[in-house]
Design an enzyme around this catalytic site. Structure first.
Site, PDB file in Angstrom:
ATOM      1  CE  LYS A   1      -7.436  -5.511 -14.121  1.00 50.48           C
ATOM      2  NZ  LYS A   1      -8.540  -4.632 -13.739  1.00 50.48           N
TER       3      LYS A   1
ATOM      4  CG  HIS B   1      -5.051  -2.220  -7.915  1.00 51.55           C
ATOM      5  ND1 HIS B   1      -5.924  -2.684  -8.870  1.00 51.55           N
ATOM      6  CD2 HIS B   1      -5.770  -2.171  -6.760  1.00 51.55           C
ATOM      7  CE1 HIS B   1      -7.107  -2.899  -8.311  1.00 51.55           C
ATOM      8  NE2 HIS B   1      -7.038  -2.595  -7.029  1.00 51.55           N
TER       9      HIS B   1
ATOM     10  CE  LYS C   1      -6.385  -4.508  -3.489  1.00 55.15           C
ATOM     11  NZ  LYS C   1      -7.220  -3.397  -3.052  1.00 55.15           N
TER      12      LYS C   1
ATOM     13  CD  GLU D   1     -15.025  -5.747  -7.229  1.00 54.38           C
ATOM     14  OE1 GLU D   1     -14.642  -4.584  -7.038  1.00 54.38           O
ATOM     15  OE2 GLU D   1     -15.127  -6.262  -8.348  1.00 54.38           O
TER      16      GLU D   1
ATOM     17  CG  ASP E   1     -12.385  -5.820 -14.363  1.00 52.57           C
ATOM     18  OD1 ASP E   1     -11.566  -4.935 -14.682  1.00 52.57           O
ATOM     19  OD2 ASP E   1     -13.140  -5.733 -13.361  1.00 52.57           O
TER      20      ASP E   1
ATOM     21  CG  HIS F   1      -7.122  -7.895  -9.547  1.00 50.51           C
ATOM     22  ND1 HIS F   1      -6.005  -7.169  -9.843  1.00 50.51           N
ATOM     23  CD2 HIS F   1      -8.174  -7.081  -9.832  1.00 50.51           C
ATOM     24  CE1 HIS F   1      -6.354  -5.955 -10.278  1.00 50.51           C
ATOM     25  NE2 HIS F   1      -7.668  -5.883 -10.278  1.00 50.51           N
TER      26      HIS F   1
ATOM     27  CE  LYS G   1     -16.874  -5.240 -11.621  1.00 52.23           C
ATOM     28  NZ  LYS G   1     -15.936  -4.835 -10.562  1.00 52.23           N
TER      29      LYS G   1
HETATM   30  C1  BG6 Z   1     -10.000  -3.225 -10.730  1.00 49.39           C
HETATM   31  C2  BG6 Z   1     -11.152  -3.708 -11.542  1.00 49.39           C
HETATM   32  O1  BG6 Z   1      -8.786  -3.647 -11.283  1.00 49.39           O
HETATM   33  O2  BG6 Z   1     -10.104  -3.743  -9.408  1.00 49.39           O
HETATM   34  C3  BG6 Z   1     -12.470  -3.322 -10.903  1.00 49.39           C
HETATM   35  O3  BG6 Z   1     -11.070  -3.154 -12.842  1.00 49.39           O
HETATM   36  C4  BG6 Z   1     -12.517  -3.775  -9.462  1.00 49.39           C
HETATM   37  O4  BG6 Z   1     -13.562  -3.846 -11.628  1.00 49.39           O
HETATM   38  C5  BG6 Z   1     -11.278  -3.311  -8.729  1.00 49.39           C
HETATM   39  O5  BG6 Z   1     -13.673  -3.217  -8.868  1.00 49.39           O
HETATM   40  C6  BG6 Z   1     -11.207  -3.875  -7.322  1.00 49.39           C
HETATM   41  O6  BG6 Z   1     -10.097  -3.308  -6.675  1.00 49.39           O
HETATM   42  P1  BG6 Z   1     -10.123  -2.902  -5.145  1.00 49.39           P
HETATM   43  O7  BG6 Z   1      -8.742  -2.460  -4.862  1.00 49.39           O
HETATM   44  O8  BG6 Z   1     -11.147  -1.826  -5.019  1.00 49.39           O
HETATM   45  O9  BG6 Z   1     -10.525  -4.139  -4.422  1.00 49.39           O
END
Ligand code: BG6
Length: 476
Positions: free
Chosen positions: A145, A175, A179, A213, A232, A237, A333
């Site tokens: 992605k 991803h 989880k 984040e 992103d 997500h 972020k």
């Molecule tokens: C990624 C994004 O797909 O997911 C990042 O590109 C982000 O910007 C990250 O920080 C967050 O994933 P996780 O698994 O660390 O929460």
């Protein structure tokens, strides 16, 4: 059943490959007990296979992969091949064939495209024009992605891929779907009738999805400044979490039925009015007592960048189950801390039997699904406080994953294993990715970006999106 696989990783020396893919691959090979493997790193820059091997070892050591698991991984065949033009893909195909012959591999090929969206089409065209696309065993294409940068580019990339690969060979990664806590969402809903019976507009007032984040762009400005948070995080997500929370039960628990239900949810989302979205960008501030720079001062961010690092949106799903229930989505972020939560707020009781001072309406039952970190869930319920009278208090019924799970596999490990075994359930189908882009395309060129201090929870103006109680976003 034992399996042997040829892994061809495009973008093999990039950030994702070094930090996530290589360590997870090592663990999967051990966990799934592969009988043999070859790893071929591919990139645009000339490097030797020794350089690549050194990078692989560094990545395993940084990720603190167990020695036994690392040794097993490193016992496979490792090499590196640079690609530049179409011809070099033919050379790459010959290189892969030579290795497969030398290692007596059955040519089950997992082609992992850890490349930015701008390189996706050219990479697929190169693969398509070469012998790489057809090993003697299976060939599967894994695409990272974000898939595309908008609706038009996603449609184009899907067309280019489908000219060579059947959809059942394509594994679009998000991803978050790997989880444990996200995988649990369907189980939570569809095996606990207590929740599923009330999972609708008659009982639920609002749903909030937050992925906060504390990290900033984390050395990835070259990628992030071109993408921004809508591409992103929101398009993938958060939208995936939304579909899992809102979808109908599938007729059967297979990949096709689940994907179809998710597409139905996305098709029912009402086009999002401009006023129902707030975009933000972090300024300087402090997180955990440390001063941090604002986004525009991060190395690699372009002058006058209009890239958002925060987005909050109010969305409505116009279907039988959800009509009238706002879904609030928020991600950013450099927020105060890292947390991903789903908050489900139930309607209050219809009448007031227990009078209390000031407010007699009773509290809301609030279900919080904590996706990460501190994985678990809690349900706030009202109880009579001991003693005379009928004072009502609210207490949590809480479960922590720490109590029920020793250690969860990393999301990439889960997803890689699924690709090896040919299970597409946790991947994103072509129509799903396009339906998601359709929702967010109108947000991509906006320039009304509000600044928020790093360490806060986004621009204050995002609060106006919450039109149900408690009138503010869940505290994080
Ligand atoms: C990624 C994004 O797909 O997911 C990042 O590109 C982000 O910007 C990250 O920080 C967050 O994933 P996780 O698994 O660390 O929460």
């Amino acid at each position: 059943m034992t399996k042997a696989v040829t892994f061809v990783i495009f973008g093999a020396t990039g950030h994702l490959s070094r930090t996530k893919l290589i360590p997870s691959l090592a663990k999967v090979i051990a966990r799934e007990d592969l009988s043999a493997h070859a790893v071929i790193g591919v990139g645009s820059r000339d490097r030797s296979s020794e350089d690549f091997m050194a990078l692989v070892k560094a990545s395993l050591s940084t990720a603190q992969v167990d020695t036994e698991v690392s040794e097993r991984f490193l016992s496979g065949s490792f090499s590196y091949h640079a690609v530049s033009d179409e011809r070099s893909y033919d050379d790459l195909a010959s290189h892969v064939e030579r290795i497969e012959a030398a290692e007596a591999l059955p040519a089950n090929r997992l082609l992992y495209l850890a490349v930015p969206p701008s390189k996706l089409d050219a990479t697929v065209v190169g693969i398509a024009a070469s012998g790489l696309k057809s090993g003697k065993g299976w060939t599967r294409l894994v695409v990272e992605k974000p898939f595309g940068t908008d609706l038009a580019s996603a449609v184009r990339s899907n067309d280019i891929i489908h000219a060579t690969f059947a959809e059942d060979q394509v594994y679009r990664i998000d991803h978050f779907l790997g989880k444990e806590t996200v995988r649990n969402l369907l189980v939570f809903r569809f095996t606990n009738s207590l929740f599923e019976q009330t999972w609708n507009r008659r009982h639920i007032e609002s749903v909030e999805i937050t992925v906060a984040e504390s990290l900033g762009v984390d050395g990835r400005a070259a990628y992030f400044d071109e993408s921004g948070t809508v591409r992103d995080m929101l398009q993938n997500h958060l939208t995936q979490i939304l579909t899992l929370i809102a979808m109908e039960p599938p007729a059967v628990m297979d990949a096709a039925s689940i994907h179809s239900e998710k597409v139905k949810v996305l098709s029912a989302v009402r086009p999002i009015p401009a006023d129902d979205v707030v975009l933000g960008r972090y300024g300087s501030g402090s997180i955990g007592g440390e001063s941090v720079a604002g986004y525009l001062d991060e190395p690699g961010v372009s002058d006058g960048s209009l890239t958002p690092t925060f987005v909050a949106a109010r969305m409505n799903i116009d279907n039988w189950r959800w009509h009238g229930v706002p879904f609030y989505l928020r991600t950013g972020k450099r927020m105060s801390r890292r947390t991903s939560l789903v908050t489900v707020r139930y309607l209050r009781p219809p009448i007031c039997l227990f009078h209390r001072e000031g407010d007699c309406r009773g509290h809301q039952n609030v279900l919080t699904l904590r996706l990460q970190p501190d994985e678990g869930f809690e349900l706030l319920i009202d109880v009579k406080q001991p003693g005379p009278g009928a004072m009502i208090g609210q207490i949590p019924l809480a479960v922590s994953y720490d109590d029920i799970l020793e250690s969860a596999p990393d999301a990439y490990e889960t997803l890689l294993a699924d690709v090896i075994w040919g299970d597409q359930t946790l991947f994103v189908r072509s129509d799903e990715v396009e339906a998601a882009w359709k929702l967010y395309d109108p947000l991509l060129d906006r320039s009304d970006i509000h600044t928020y201090p790093a360490g806060s929870n986004g621009p204050e103006s995002a609060d106006r999106l919450i039109v149900t109680e408690p009138g503010v976003w869940t505290a994080i």
